[in-house]
Design a protein around this motif. Structure first.
Motif, short mmCIF file in Angstrom:
data_model
loop_
_atom_site.label_atom_id
_atom_site.label_comp_id
_atom_site.label_asym_id
_atom_site.label_seq_id
_atom_site.Cartn_x
_atom_site.Cartn_y
_atom_site.Cartn_z
N PRO A 25 7.22 6.52 -46.53
CA PRO A 25 8.05 6.96 -46.02
C PRO A 25 8.09 8.19 -45.80
CG PRO A 25 8.29 6.56 -48.83
CD PRO A 25 6.45 6.55 -47.92
N ALA A 26 9.76 8.25 -44.74
CA ALA A 26 9.17 9.95 -44.07
C ALA A 26 10.48 10.64 -45.33
CB ALA A 26 10.03 9.72 -42.44
N ILE A 35 14.84 13.47 -53.89
CA ILE A 35 14.22 13.70 -52.90
C ILE A 35 15.17 12.73 -51.84
CG2 ILE A 35 11.86 13.25 -51.57
CD1 ILE A 35 10.35 14.32 -54.35
N LEU A 36 15.16 12.62 -50.47
CA LEU A 36 16.01 11.08 -50.15
C LEU A 36 14.79 11.02 -48.71
CD1 LEU A 36 17.89 9.38 -49.19
CD2 LEU A 36 18.73 10.93 -47.88
N MET A 37 14.55 9.45 -48.62
CA MET A 37 13.06 9.09 -47.92
C MET A 37 14.24 8.16 -47.37
SD MET A 37 10.21 8.28 -50.84
CE MET A 37 10.99 9.54 -51.90
N THR A 38 13.61 8.00 -46.30
CA THR A 38 13.16 6.08 -45.21
C THR A 38 12.99 5.32 -46.42
OG1 THR A 38 11.54 6.57 -44.23
CG2 THR A 38 12.62 7.75 -42.92
N TYR A 39 13.74 4.09 -45.96
CA TYR A 39 13.41 2.29 -46.96
C TYR A 39 12.49 2.70 -45.99
CZ TYR A 39 13.80 -2.37 -48.02
OH TYR A 39 14.25 -2.88 -47.97
N LEU A 40 11.45 2.08 -47.38
CA LEU A 40 10.95 0.92 -46.31
C LEU A 40 10.44 -0.53 -46.63
CD1 LEU A 40 7.27 2.98 -46.87
CD2 LEU A 40 8.44 2.71 -44.98
N PRO A 41 10.43 -1.58 -45.63
CA PRO A 41 10.57 -2.93 -45.93
C PRO A 41 9.59 -3.75 -47.27
CG PRO A 41 10.11 -3.22 -43.88
CD PRO A 41 10.07 -1.53 -44.67
N GLY A 42 10.16 -4.94 -47.47
CA GLY A 42 8.48 -5.03 -48.37
C GLY A 42 8.88 -5.29 -49.89
N GLU A 43 7.97 -6.34 -50.30
CA GLU A 43 8.35 -6.50 -51.64
C GLU A 43 7.74 -5.92 -52.50
OE1 GLU A 43 9.76 -10.90 -52.29
OE2 GLU A 43 8.15 -11.01 -50.55
N ARG A 44 7.22 -5.55 -53.90
CA ARG A 44 6.67 -4.68 -54.75
C ARG A 44 5.41 -6.08 -54.66
NH1 ARG A 44 8.65 -1.44 -59.49
NH2 ARG A 44 6.45 -2.73 -60.15
N LEU A 45 3.91 -5.28 -54.34
CA LEU A 45 2.87 -6.64 -54.71
C LEU A 45 2.66 -6.95 -55.78
CD1 LEU A 45 0.51 -7.67 -53.00
CD2 LEU A 45 -0.94 -5.87 -54.37
N VAL A 130 4.25 3.71 -51.66
CA VAL A 130 5.31 5.03 -52.46
C VAL A 130 5.02 5.48 -53.60
CG1 VAL A 130 6.45 3.72 -50.42
CG2 VAL A 130 5.84 3.24 -53.81
N ASP A 131 5.36 6.11 -54.18
CA ASP A 131 5.26 7.29 -55.17
C ASP A 131 4.16 7.77 -55.59
OD1 ASP A 131 7.58 5.98 -56.47
OD2 ASP A 131 6.21 4.38 -57.27
#
Length: 209
Positions: A25-26, A35-45, A130-131
């Protein structure tokens, strides 16, 4: 985020990763405790079927190696204190394990919690890592081993998928696994739930000689 250190660590890590090519994320806005960050597409593995998780882990191994080849950011914490982990584990009466700290490698930029739950995918493409609040400067094989051993608790094939994809020596990675077992056992002692602790204790009691 309540912990100021983890908040600042995630902010520092994401700033260092900006423009790296890694799918992270940005940062949009940073304030104390948030913290506000950009959304990323996809499903959690970790929400996908076993084969897709295995494929995703294999795909993630190259990204982990890429992370470990990046310049070291300033201001990230040091790696966990493994001598302290071993001492606390023995003091707490954990099952006998062949605990020793393997020889150190050149310290690298580590994510700190490279797990199926922190990877986002579409098909077999990793669309997000993430995280980053546990990011630190540490041993690359320690991080690889933690990720591979943790994933193998749900699917034994995961260990080789990550290690082979990364291109590491299996024996060198295996040498770290007792330390991760001790660390996870301590986590369940302190945070529960009791049934997970009981299951892990049984697994560690049967640790290969």
């Amino acid at each position: 985020m309540a912990d100021p250190l983890r908040h600042d660590t995630e902010v520092g890590a994401l700033r260092a990763l900006a423009g790296s090519g890694l799918p992270v994320p940005a940062l949009v806005e940073v304030a104390p405790g948030s913290i506000l960050m950009t959304y990323l597409p996809g499903e959690r593995l970790d929400r996908l079927d076993a084969q897709r998780q295995l494929d995703g882990l294999t795909a993630s191994s190259g990204l982990l190696r890429q992370l470990h080849q990046m310049p070291l950011p300033a201001g990230l914490p040091k790696a966990p204190d493994d001598e302290l982990i071993i001492r606390r584990y023995r003091d707490a009466g954990g099952p006998p394990l062949p605990l020793r700290i393997p020889p150190a490698h050149r310290p690298v930029f580590c994510h700190g919690d490279w797990t199926n739950g922190n990877l986002l995918v579409t098909d077999t493409e990793i669309t997000g890592v993430v995280d980053w609040e546990a990011a630190h400067i540490g041993d690359p094989l320690r991080e690889l081993s933690r990720a591979a051993w943790g994933a193998s608790l749900n699917d034994p094939r995961s260990f080789d998928a990550l290690v082979d994809g990364y291109g590491a020596d299996r024996a060198d990675v295996m040498a770290w696994t007792p330390v991760h077992a001790a660390e996870l056992w301590l986590w369940f002692v302190e945070a529960g739930p009791p049934e997970y602790l009981a299951s892990l204790t049984q697994r560690l009691t049967n640790w290969p000689a």
